[in-house]
Design a protein around this motif. Structure first.
Motif, PDB file in Angstrom:
ATOM      1  N   ILE A 291       0.849  -1.188   0.000  1.00  0.00           N
ATOM      2  CA  ILE A 291       0.000   0.000   0.000  1.00  0.00           C
ATOM      3  C   ILE A 291       0.888   1.243   0.000  1.00  0.00           C
ATOM      4  O   ILE A 291       1.805   1.363   0.809  1.00  0.00           O
ATOM      5  CB  ILE A 291      -0.931   0.024   1.222  1.00  0.00           C
ATOM      6  N   GLY A 292       0.622   2.139  -0.903  1.00  0.00           N
ATOM      7  CA  GLY A 292       1.378   3.385  -0.972  1.00  0.00           C
ATOM      8  C   GLY A 292       0.494   4.506  -1.452  1.00  0.00           C
ATOM      9  O   GLY A 292      -0.703   4.335  -1.673  1.00  0.00           O
ATOM     10  N   GLY A 293       1.092   5.683  -1.659  1.00  0.00           N
ATOM     11  CA  GLY A 293       0.337   6.835  -2.124  1.00  0.00           C
ATOM     12  C   GLY A 293      -0.157   7.713  -1.012  1.00  0.00           C
ATOM     13  O   GLY A 293      -0.129   8.938  -1.096  1.00  0.00           O
ATOM     14  N   SER A 294      -0.647   7.112   0.057  1.00  0.00           N
ATOM     15  CA  SER A 294      -1.051   7.814   1.269  1.00  0.00           C
ATOM     16  C   SER A 294      -1.167   6.781   2.379  1.00  0.00           C
ATOM     17  O   SER A 294      -1.091   5.573   2.134  1.00  0.00           O
ATOM     18  CB  SER A 294      -2.379   8.572   1.073  1.00  0.00           C
ATOM     19  N   ALA A 295      -1.334   7.264   3.594  1.00  0.00           N
ATOM     20  CA  ALA A 295      -1.314   6.371   4.750  1.00  0.00           C
ATOM     21  C   ALA A 295      -2.517   5.435   4.761  1.00  0.00           C
ATOM     22  O   ALA A 295      -3.654   5.844   4.505  1.00  0.00           O
ATOM     23  CB  ALA A 295      -1.279   7.187   6.037  1.00  0.00           C
ATOM     24  N   ALA A 296      -2.264   4.170   5.062  1.00  0.00           N
ATOM     25  CA  ALA A 296      -3.337   3.180   5.166  1.00  0.00           C
ATOM     26  C   ALA A 296      -3.963   3.246   6.552  1.00  0.00           C
ATOM     27  O   ALA A 296      -3.248   3.274   7.557  1.00  0.00           O
ATOM     28  CB  ALA A 296      -2.786   1.786   4.912  1.00  0.00           C
ATOM     29  N   PRO A 297      -5.304   3.260   6.646  1.00  0.00           N
ATOM     30  CA  PRO A 297      -5.957   3.219   7.959  1.00  0.00           C
ATOM     31  C   PRO A 297      -5.591   1.943   8.703  1.00  0.00           C
ATOM     32  O   PRO A 297      -5.394   0.885   8.092  1.00  0.00           O
ATOM     33  CB  PRO A 297      -7.445   3.243   7.609  1.00  0.00           C
ATOM     34  N   ARG A 298      -5.512   2.032   9.992  1.00  0.00           N
ATOM     35  CA  ARG A 298      -5.165   0.856  10.790  1.00  0.00           C
ATOM     36  C   ARG A 298      -6.177  -0.260  10.621  1.00  0.00           C
ATOM     37  O   ARG A 298      -5.830  -1.448  10.654  1.00  0.00           O
ATOM     38  CB  ARG A 298      -5.029   1.247  12.265  1.00  0.00           C
ATOM     39  N   ALA A 299      -7.458   0.110  10.444  1.00  0.00           N
ATOM     40  CA  ALA A 299      -8.487  -0.916  10.259  1.00  0.00           C
ATOM     41  C   ALA A 299      -8.238  -1.720   8.984  1.00  0.00           C
ATOM     42  O   ALA A 299      -8.507  -2.923   8.938  1.00  0.00           O
ATOM     43  CB  ALA A 299      -9.872  -0.271  10.211  1.00  0.00           C
ATOM     44  N   MET A 300      -7.704  -1.080   7.960  1.00  0.00           N
ATOM     45  CA  MET A 300      -7.383  -1.772   6.713  1.00  0.00           C
ATOM     46  C   MET A 300      -6.227  -2.741   6.925  1.00  0.00           C
ATOM     47  O   MET A 300      -6.267  -3.888   6.472  1.00  0.00           O
ATOM     48  CB  MET A 300      -7.026  -0.759   5.623  1.00  0.00           C
ATOM     49  N   ILE A 301      -5.190  -2.274   7.609  1.00  0.00           N
ATOM     50  CA  ILE A 301      -4.041  -3.136   7.899  1.00  0.00           C
ATOM     51  C   ILE A 301      -4.481  -4.366   8.687  1.00  0.00           C
ATOM     52  O   ILE A 301      -4.101  -5.502   8.385  1.00  0.00           O
ATOM     53  CB  ILE A 301      -2.971  -2.349   8.677  1.00  0.00           C
ATOM     54  N   ARG A 302      -5.315  -4.135   9.694  1.00  0.00           N
ATOM     55  CA  ARG A 302      -5.805  -5.242  10.520  1.00  0.00           C
ATOM     56  C   ARG A 302      -6.620  -6.227   9.682  1.00  0.00           C
ATOM     57  O   ARG A 302      -6.498  -7.450   9.850  1.00  0.00           O
ATOM     58  CB  ARG A 302      -6.651  -4.687  11.670  1.00  0.00           C
ATOM     59  N   ASP A 424       1.598  22.943   1.256  1.00  0.00           N
ATOM     60  CA  ASP A 424       0.157  23.121   1.403  1.00  0.00           C
ATOM     61  C   ASP A 424      -0.573  22.450   0.256  1.00  0.00           C
ATOM     62  O   ASP A 424      -1.191  23.099  -0.590  1.00  0.00           O
ATOM     63  CB  ASP A 424      -0.194  24.609   1.461  1.00  0.00           C
ATOM     64  N   VAL A 425      -0.506  21.150   0.240  1.00  0.00           N
ATOM     65  CA  VAL A 425      -1.197  20.387  -0.790  1.00  0.00           C
ATOM     66  C   VAL A 425      -2.136  19.407  -0.113  1.00  0.00           C
ATOM     67  O   VAL A 425      -2.017  19.107   1.075  1.00  0.00           O
ATOM     68  CB  VAL A 425      -0.217  19.636  -1.702  1.00  0.00           C
ATOM     69  N   ILE A 426      -3.089  18.931  -0.869  1.00  0.00           N
ATOM     70  CA  ILE A 426      -4.090  17.992  -0.377  1.00  0.00           C
ATOM     71  C   ILE A 426      -3.896  16.693  -1.140  1.00  0.00           C
ATOM     72  O   ILE A 426      -3.765  16.693  -2.363  1.00  0.00           O
ATOM     73  CB  ILE A 426      -5.507  18.558  -0.608  1.00  0.00           C
ATOM     74  N   LYS A 427      -3.836  15.589  -0.440  1.00  0.00           N
ATOM     75  CA  LYS A 427      -3.615  14.300  -1.087  1.00  0.00           C
ATOM     76  C   LYS A 427      -4.907  13.498  -1.053  1.00  0.00           C
ATOM     77  O   LYS A 427      -5.391  13.107  -0.001  1.00  0.00           O
ATOM     78  CB  LYS A 427      -2.495  13.528  -0.408  1.00  0.00           C
ATOM     79  N   SER A 428      -5.448  13.248  -2.236  1.00  0.00           N
ATOM     80  CA  SER A 428      -6.742  12.579  -2.355  1.00  0.00           C
ATOM     81  C   SER A 428      -6.585  11.342  -3.226  1.00  0.00           C
ATOM     82  O   SER A 428      -6.248  11.440  -4.410  1.00  0.00           O
ATOM     83  CB  SER A 428      -7.760  13.541  -2.977  1.00  0.00           C
ATOM     84  N   GLY A 429      -6.803  10.178  -2.642  1.00  0.00           N
ATOM     85  CA  GLY A 429      -6.704   8.942  -3.401  1.00  0.00           C
ATOM     86  C   GLY A 429      -5.329   8.695  -3.969  1.00  0.00           C
ATOM     87  O   GLY A 429      -5.177   8.082  -5.025  1.00  0.00           O
ATOM     88  N   GLY A 430      -4.280   9.178  -3.283  1.00  0.00           N
ATOM     89  CA  GLY A 430      -2.917   8.976  -3.737  1.00  0.00           C
ATOM     90  C   GLY A 430      -2.434  10.020  -4.725  1.00  0.00           C
ATOM     91  O   GLY A 430      -1.296   9.953  -5.187  1.00  0.00           O
TER      92      GLY A 430
END
Length: 539
Positions: A291-302, A424-430
């Protein structure tokens, strides 16, 4: 020792010779599935190299693609590189002004594109001043439009010797999303690409082998598809490619093709997991997910761990080819509790050999690896950028350190954890959204005195933009009218999910807009219907 230049054509030569029958599966946008192998890909690449030379293309020329993932796109990578060209993968999600800029800045001579993008290509043709020839990868059956790829290369016999040269010759070109000003080009070399490829297949990175069946859920136009099209032929992997990322299509491919390895951004995996939970479908053969592009939620990892699937974070950027770190397992991993594993994997991983990381304070002093000291993240290595394409100055300091724009801390065991972003950027869907460009577009609307865009947590897209607007005195602005105005200035997926009107925006003592104070002010803000899902993921 013998002189054996590290040039990427040796990858497809190896695959043709040692893994010729290795299967490559393509699921096309129309629902059809085709099958080929590494021997045929190599043959088509040679025919394409001949066809490019017949057009007058020569070593160093830029050959562009505007396409999703499929075997013909794969052949074009090696065909462009094989005649000494530079493959320029164009992101179709960019706004027309950006598409115009990057193709003209790259001085692309040929464009190969998917029929799905034909309306975009036709609209852009008058604005692309250097492109001389257009080739359609999958032309319609009626034959209307530009020459088809198979028809084009079909005029050649494939009796062709690759153009040789120095291993430091350029081989690929990919532009960043242009978060500040125009997009910047990252020019990859044969050598840098080969070293990155050798690292990627290692057990602690993507763990690829002859037994691997790889389905990258990351487009080939984005940061080299994370290097998979280079690494797969080296290892002889079976490769599954799809232009359709809908979860039912993906799950069917995973099941029918017995996919063992995959990689993608969290947004894709959220959609997949939701579908699997609702449908009861299973990914029985899947062994490893990156998983890359942005941080994975812990619930997804679990979720992955509880379903017996190895999961790891990866961090990188266009400027790092893109692998900078990947989630490797420490000694004694089998003794970790599930909670300890989730916490460890939530970090962005460790560097492979070939990358160095450090964090520095505002004065450039290196910070300790104590897991607490956050600073500007810098990296260096043989597949990290030194200078942007056509730039006059290096993008690194005198010691070759490249500032990533991220803020992170390094733990004593070498794992890296992103804690913030300096830009100051927004990361959306990677993908990056430029808050500055969104703000500038908003201020261009009648009645807007000032505007600021910030990222708000979103359960599916990681972040989505919130536009905060100050009206000019005496003006009444209709939000729908403002949104319609923005739709003519920025890409559709950049449009804010919500617009809030305020009396004033926070500023620093020097008069600059304070995004920090604005984010604090809206820290509890949630988009409609997103709050419940967000809290579920955070648990």
């Amino acid at each position: 020792m013998q002189d054996w230049p590290l040039r990427v054509m040796r990858l497809v030569d190896h695959a043709e010779r040692e893994h010729g029958e290795g299967e490559i599966v393509t699921a096309w946008a129309d629902g059809s599935v085709t099958r080929t192998n590494w021997r045929a890909v190599a043959h088509d690449a040679r025919r394409m190299a001949q066809a490019l030379e017949a057009l007058g293309c020569r070593k160093g020329d830029r050959i562009a693609t505007l396409a999703m993932n499929h075997s013909r796109h794969l052949s074009s990578w090696y065909g462009a590189a094989g005649m000494g060209g530079v493959l320029h993968t164009i992101n179709p999600r960019l706004f027309p002004d950006q598409l115009e800029y990057i193709a003209n800045h790259a001085e692309d001579r040929v464009l190969l594109y998917d029929h799905a993008f034909a309306p975009l290509v036709e609209a852009m043709k008058p604005r692309w001043t250097t492109i001389e020839r257009y080739i359609c990868f999958d032309p319609p059956a009626n034959g209307v439009g530009d020459t088809g790829f198979m028809e084009w290369i079909g005029e050649q016999d494939g009796d062709y010797a690759w153009v040789e040269g120095d291993e430091r010759d350029p081989v690929g070109l990919c532009y960043t999303s242009g978060t500040t000003g125009n997009p910047k080009g990252v020019l990859y070399e044969h050598r840098s690409t080969m070293l990155h490829t050798l690292a990627e297949a290692a057990p602690d990175i993507f763990n690829l082998s002859k037994q691997s069946v790889v389905l990258p859920i990351v487009p080939m136009f984005h940061a080299n598809a994370w290097g998979v099209p280079w690494a797969a032929p080296m290892m002889g992997c079976k490769l599954v490619l799809s232009a359709d990322y809908r979860p039912d299509t993906m799950c069917r491919l995973f099941r029918e093709e017995k996919v063992t390895h995959s990689a993608g951004v969290p947004t894709i995996w959220l959609t997949m997991i939701d579908y699997l939970e609702r449908s009861g479908d299973k990914l029985s053969d899947l062994k490893q997910v990156t998983i890359g592009g942005s941080a994975a939620p812990r619930a997804m990892i679990r979720w992955f761990l509880e379903h017996g699937i190895e999961v790891g974070h990866a961090w990188g950027m266009t400027e790092t080819s893109p692998i900078g770190t990947c989630g490797s397992r420490p000694l004694g991993w089998e003794n970790y509790s599930i909670d300890e594993k989730v916490e460890y994997i939530s970090r962005q991983g460790r560097v492979p050999f070939g990358v160095e990381l450090r964090t520095v304070d505002e004065d450039g002093n290196a910070l300790p690896r104590d897991g607490k000291s956050s600073g500007n993240l810098q990296c260096r290595g043989p597949w990290v950028i030194r200078r942007y394409f056509k730039a006059e100055e290096d993008a690194t300091d005198e010691d070759q350190w490249f500032d990533t724009g991220d803020v992170a801390c390094l733990h004593p065991d070498g794992t890296m954890q992103i804690t913030d972003r300096a830009k100051d950027v927004i990361k959306s869907g990677g993908e990056w959204i430029s808050s500055i460009e969104l703000e500038n577009a908003a201020v261009g609307f009648a009645g807007v005195a000032e505007a600021a865009a910030i990222g708000i947590a979103h359960p599916k897209w990681d972040e989505r933009p919130l536009l905060v607007v100050v009206r000019q005195e005496g003006c009444d602005i209709c939000p729908d009218a403002l949104r319609s105005h923005l739709a003519t200035k920025v890409a559709k997926w950049w449009l804010p999910d919500a617009i809030e009107f305020v009396d004033e925006l926070p500023h620093t003592a020097t008069g600059k807009l304070s995004k920090k104070m604005l984010r604090e002010r809206f820290s509890a803000y949630r988009f409609a219907d997103a709050d419940a899902r967000l809290e579920e993921l955070r648990r």
